[in-house]
Enzyme design. Structure first.
Site, short mmCIF file in Angstrom:
data_model
loop_
_atom_site.label_atom_id
_atom_site.label_comp_id
_atom_site.label_asym_id
_atom_site.label_seq_id
_atom_site.Cartn_x
_atom_site.Cartn_y
_atom_site.Cartn_z
N SER A 1 0.88 -1.17 0.00
CA SER A 1 0.00 0.00 0.00
C SER A 1 0.91 1.22 0.00
CB SER A 1 -0.87 0.00 1.25
OG SER A 1 -1.32 1.33 1.49
N ASP B 1 -5.28 2.99 -1.34
CA ASP B 1 -6.28 3.22 -0.30
C ASP B 1 -6.99 4.55 -0.52
OD1 ASP B 1 -6.00 0.91 1.49
OD2 ASP B 1 -3.96 1.65 1.81
N HIS C 1 -8.74 -0.01 -3.01
CA HIS C 1 -9.52 -0.31 -1.80
C HIS C 1 -10.31 0.95 -1.45
CE1 HIS C 1 -9.23 -1.28 2.83
NE2 HIS C 1 -10.48 -1.28 2.37
N MET D 1 -12.50 3.06 0.69
CA MET D 1 -13.03 3.29 2.04
C MET D 1 -13.81 4.60 1.96
SD MET D 1 -9.65 2.09 4.07
CE MET D 1 -8.69 2.24 2.56
N MET E 1 -10.16 -6.96 6.82
CA MET E 1 -9.40 -5.90 7.50
C MET E 1 -8.84 -6.47 8.81
SD MET E 1 -9.43 -3.13 5.67
CE MET E 1 -8.47 -2.21 6.86
N GLY F 1 -8.59 3.20 8.03
CA GLY F 1 -8.38 4.64 8.18
C GLY F 1 -6.92 5.06 8.17
N PHE F 2 -6.05 4.20 8.67
CA PHE F 2 -4.65 4.62 8.81
C PHE F 2 -3.71 3.43 8.61
CE2 PHE F 2 -7.39 7.17 11.46
CZ PHE F 2 -7.06 8.47 11.07
N SER F 3 -2.53 3.73 8.11
CA SER F 3 -1.50 2.70 8.12
C SER F 3 -0.75 2.82 9.45
CB SER F 3 -0.56 2.84 6.93
OG SER F 3 -0.01 4.11 6.91
N GLY F 4 0.05 1.81 9.76
CA GLY F 4 0.87 1.85 10.97
C GLY F 4 0.15 1.38 12.23
N ASP G 1 -5.44 -7.10 5.12
CA ASP G 1 -4.99 -5.70 5.07
C ASP G 1 -4.94 -5.08 6.46
OD1 ASP G 1 -4.38 -3.17 4.26
OD2 ASP G 1 -6.32 -2.76 3.31
N GLY G 2 -3.72 -4.71 6.86
CA GLY G 2 -3.55 -3.97 8.10
C GLY G 2 -2.60 -4.64 9.07
N GLY G 3 -1.48 -3.97 9.35
CA GLY G 3 -0.54 -4.47 10.34
C GLY G 3 0.18 -5.75 9.95
N SER H 1 3.34 0.10 6.24
CA SER H 1 4.41 0.53 7.15
C SER H 1 5.54 -0.50 7.26
CB SER H 1 3.84 0.85 8.52
OG SER H 1 3.03 -0.20 8.98
C1 DX5 Z 1 -5.91 0.92 6.32
C2 DX5 Z 1 -5.55 0.63 4.88
C3 DX5 Z 1 -4.36 -0.25 4.75
C4 DX5 Z 1 -3.09 0.35 5.28
C5 DX5 Z 1 -2.11 -0.72 5.61
O1 DX5 Z 1 -7.16 1.53 6.36
O2 DX5 Z 1 -6.61 0.00 4.23
O3 DX5 Z 1 -4.20 -0.67 3.40
O4 DX5 Z 1 -2.51 1.25 4.36
O5 DX5 Z 1 -1.06 -0.15 6.32
P1 DX5 Z 1 -0.16 -1.00 7.33
O6 DX5 Z 1 0.41 -2.13 6.58
O7 DX5 Z 1 0.86 -0.01 7.81
O8 DX5 Z 1 -1.09 -1.43 8.42
ZN ZN Z 2 -6.20 -0.98 2.26
#
Ligand code: DX5
Ligand code: ZN
Length: 217
Positions: free
Chosen positions: A9, A36, A67, A69, A138, A143-146, A176-178, A199
């Site tokens: 991402s 995203d 993706h 959102m 998910m 909403g956020f990466s990291g 997707d996520g973490g 991240s």
């Molecule tokens: C979160 C996004 C993810 C995000 C993943 O809402 O849909 O795609 O960018 O980021 P990481 O891998 O840092 O969790």
């Molecule tokens: Zn995503």
């Protein structure tokens, strides 16, 4: 070894050097680019939209995995499909006519998926599972990466995979996520086909190394 698809991402990339960052991901072995799109309404963050994705389509040969959102995914689909993206997912709780939207996306030659949040169970997908090219699970709240990986996603992946196998479907599972090298092994064993990562990949200077680790676990 399973052929896991790695979808970086770009949310954690250096947007001031976007073109170079995408080239670096291509060289590093990325299979898909995960984009995203957030509208500041469905999720508490705002990212980018169609003009930005047009730029990426022009400068990258990689398949694009969008993706959505957003509160009104149907409003984006025509333009996204005609600009040449390859995969589109939207959130199950944003579209009352998800069957119609899934088939509209597929009729335009694009793979279609439904994304479900950590709090939503798999039963909500039962009636539409056989229509989907993929399910995006998910593993953080969108909403956020990291953010930190939610461990119960591994069991959810296992359950989803067994339902896919039982029904002899070809539906792919995207997580997707973490995602990182530690949880990737458990996810792949549980049945994940596609791993998204922002991240973890962008915390390295050489993106080939984390991509190789995610693939080779
Ligand atoms: C979160 C996004 C993810 C995000 C993943 O809402 O849909 O795609 O960018 O980021 P990481 O891998 O840092 O969790
Ligand atoms: Zn995503």
């Amino acid at each position: 070894m399973k052929n896991t698809i790695i979808a970086p991402s770009i949310l954690s990339c250096d947007f001031g050097r976007l073109h170079e960052e995408i080239q670096a991901l291509e060289i590093a072995g990325a299979d898909l680019l995960h984009l995203d799109v957030m509208d500041g309404h469905y999720v508490p963050n705002l990212t980018f939209g169609i003009p930005f994705i047009k730029f990426i389509r022009k400068y990258s040969e990689l398949p694009l995995d969008v993706h959505l959102m957003v509160s009104n995914p149907g409003a984006y689909v025509d333009e996204l499909c005609s600009l040449g993206v390859n995969w589109i997912s939207f959130h199950q709780d944003t579209e009352p006519h998800s069957h119609r939207l899934i088939h509209k996306i597929q009729d335009m030659g694009v793979k279609a998926g439904i994304a479900i949040n950590p709090a939503i169970g798999l039963t909500s997908l039962e009636a539409i599972m056989s229509d989907l090219d993929y399910v995006l699970l998910m593993s953080v709240n969108p909403g956020f990466s990291g953010q930190q990986f939610i461990e119960t996603t591994v069991e959810k992946t296992r359950l989803l995979k067994s339902c896919i196998l039982q029904n002899q479907l070809n539906t792919k599972i995207e997580i997707d996520g973490g995602v990182n090298a530690t949880n990737a092994q458990h996810l792949i064993d549980a049945g994940a086909d596609i791993l998204v990562s922002a991240s973890y990949i962008f915390s390295h200077t050489d993106y080939a190394e984390p991509i190789r680790r995610l693939k080779n676990v």
